[in-house]
Design an enzyme around this catalytic site. Structure first.
Site, PDB file in Angstrom:
ATOM      1  N   GLU A   1       0.804  -1.223   0.000  1.00  0.00           N
ATOM      2  CA  GLU A   1       0.000   0.000   0.000  1.00  0.00           C
ATOM      3  C   GLU A   1       0.841   1.280   0.000  1.00  0.00           C
ATOM      4  OE1 GLU A   1      -4.133  -1.514   2.119  1.00  0.00           O
ATOM      5  OE2 GLU A   1      -2.762  -0.259   3.279  1.00  0.00           O
TER       6      GLU A   1
ATOM      7  N   GLU B   1      -5.901  -8.208   1.205  1.00  0.00           N
ATOM      8  CA  GLU B   1      -6.563  -7.690   2.404  1.00  0.00           C
ATOM      9  C   GLU B   1      -8.012  -7.409   2.068  1.00  0.00           C
ATOM     10  OE1 GLU B   1      -4.778  -4.487   4.599  1.00  0.00           O
ATOM     11  OE2 GLU B   1      -2.733  -5.170   4.140  1.00  0.00           O
TER      12      GLU B   1
END
Length: 466
Positions: A163, A367
């Site tokens: 991320e 995720e």
């Protein structure tokens, strides 16, 4: 029944600083994630113990096997391998991850390793402001090469930076809290560029050093709806996706900024410093897949600039507004978790379709989950039907995306067990396995499978939803 391919990767995820504990044992150095957690240690749990996976990894991996996991996506702590980021290699750290990897393989679980998950060595921050310096690129490349050589005989599947597109928006995670306000956006753009360059080097190195190695970026996905059918609101929603996620995918996949983003950086006078050979490195790097982290969707409207608020002025950080482009609004058609994330399974189908149509790369969900308070009942169990409902709807969206033609090869929700939440400690829980501790009382760190554990076990056994 919604059955998936027989070789579909059912798994779950975690990250080193949130699960391991043992923050300074066996030579481990301090990371920025440790440092930031200690600043808030009077308010919530910190990284010192976390879920104590470091001392429980064998029994924890056996629980993963019991649940039926095919793959475990976890991160390596850079500071366990090279405590100060660019100095001596710590053999004890290599030994620990060798044990974890071997335990996974002994339990027929594929180790899927993230090299960097928010935990830059603090020594590099102090030495040269971390990613603001090209020296950090060289340090990260060396660290990754150490990992490829130490673990690449057993680990074929790698993620580079988790991320980056979200991390770079959070000043604390990038240690920009001390940067003068007038310089923040310039420093942010330079850090972002250096991470892209580091990612490119590491993807190229993986393909050279790891036999049959596969590697790709992990992005925080963004799907934004226009708040109305006004053309400028539609444009604003697209630009929110572009500025927060799509520009990064363009860099990972094609090795250069898309036009709209390069124009913005130059217009704002914050285009990063580069070197002549960088473009060759960036464009040579070819990801094998895209790892997608998905929790929610957003809504946006056009935000006009004016004399007081010039084009490019940001408001806030994570879900920032940007004058001349977009303003984030609440979607009144969606329910939200108690922590504010709006729940939207259809958004996952949409985002998977969009990324596949643009980049034509295989994808894996690394995720996706529901963070909330879980209560241990008098019978010693956790009845988390709300989490089952959330995951069921999102798995169904994955199935629908595959029917649309998306090449999705795995689903690894967040998280395998309760772990340290960056902002809510152990109040906000995501796991299939309950860790019996509070923010300030470790108790015995007992592991208790939740109802969702047994539900997911059946999903895996059935290779899909009934």
């Amino acid at each position: 029944m919604k059955k998936f391919r027989q070789d579909f990767w059912w798994g779950a995820s975690s990250s080193a600083f949130q699960i391991e504990g043992a923050w300074n044992e066996a030579g481990k150095g301090e990371s920025i994630a440790d440092y930031n957690s200690f600043k808030h240690s009077g308010e919530q749990a910190d990284t010192k113990v976390a879920s104590d996976f470091y001392h429980h990894y064998q029994s924890d991996i056996k629980l993963m096997k019991q649940m039926g996991m095919k793959v475990y996506r976890f991160s390596i702590a850079w500071t366990r391998i090279i405590p100060d980021g660019d100095g001596a290699i710590n053999q004890s750290g290599i030994d620990f991850y060798n044990r974890v990897i071997d335990e996974c393989l002994a339990n027929e679980i594929i180790p899927f390793v993230t090299l960097y998950h928010f935990d830059l060595p603090l020594a590099l921050v102090k030495k040269y402001q971390g990613w603001a310096s090209r020296d950090c690129v060289s340090a990260f490349r060396r660290y990754a090469q150490v990992c490829f050589k130490a673990f690449g005989d057993r680990v074929q599947n790698w993620q580079v930076i988790n991320e980056q597109n979200l991390m770079v928006r959070v000043n604390e995670r990038m240690n920009m809290t001390a940067v003068p306000a007038a310089q923040v956006e310039q420093v942010r753009a330079q850090m972002d560029y250096h991470m892209f360059l580091a990612c490119a080097y590491v993807m190229n190195d993986c393909h050279q050093l790891v036999v049959n190695g596969k590697i790709g970026p992990a992005i925080s996905s963004t799907m934004t709806y226009p708040i109305s059918d006004k053309p400028l609101d539609v444009w604003a929603a697209k630009m929110n996706d572009n500025f927060k996620t799509n520009y990064a995918l363009e860099m990972y996949c094609f090795g250069k900024y898309p036009g709209y983003y390069e124009y913005f950086l130059r217009q704002q006078g914050i285009y990063p410093q580069t070197m002549a050979d960088d473009s060759k490195v960036l464009q040579a790097a070819k990801p094998d897949f895209i790892a997608v982290n998905y929790y929610r969707t957003l809504a946006a409207e056009y935000l006009p600039a004016d004399a007081e608020h010039p084009v490019g002025q940001r408001v806030s950080d994570i879900d920032f507004d940007l004058y001349g482009y977009f303003k984030i609004k609440k979607n009144v058609h969606l329910k939200a978790t108690e922590y504010g994330a709006q729940i939207d399974p259809l958004g996952l189908r949409l985002v998977l379709n969009e990324y596949y149509q643009k980049y034509r790369l295989p994808m894996i969900i690394t995720e996706n989950g529901l963070g909330t308070v879980d209560e241990l009942t008098a019978d010693g169990k956790i009845h988390d039907q709300y989490r089952i409902d959330y995951l069921k709807a999102h798995i169904a969206a994955c199935y629908d995306a595959i029917q649309d033609g998306v090449e999705l090869f795995g689903y690894c929700p967040w998280s395998v067990m309760d772990i340290l939440s960056s902002h809510q400690g152990f109040k906000k829980r995501y796991g299939f396995i309950y860790v019996d501790r509070t923010d300030f009382n470790l108790k015995q760190l007992r592991r208790i499978p939740k109802d969702s554990f047994y539900w997911y076990q059946k999903v895996i056994q059935n290779n899909g939803l009934e």
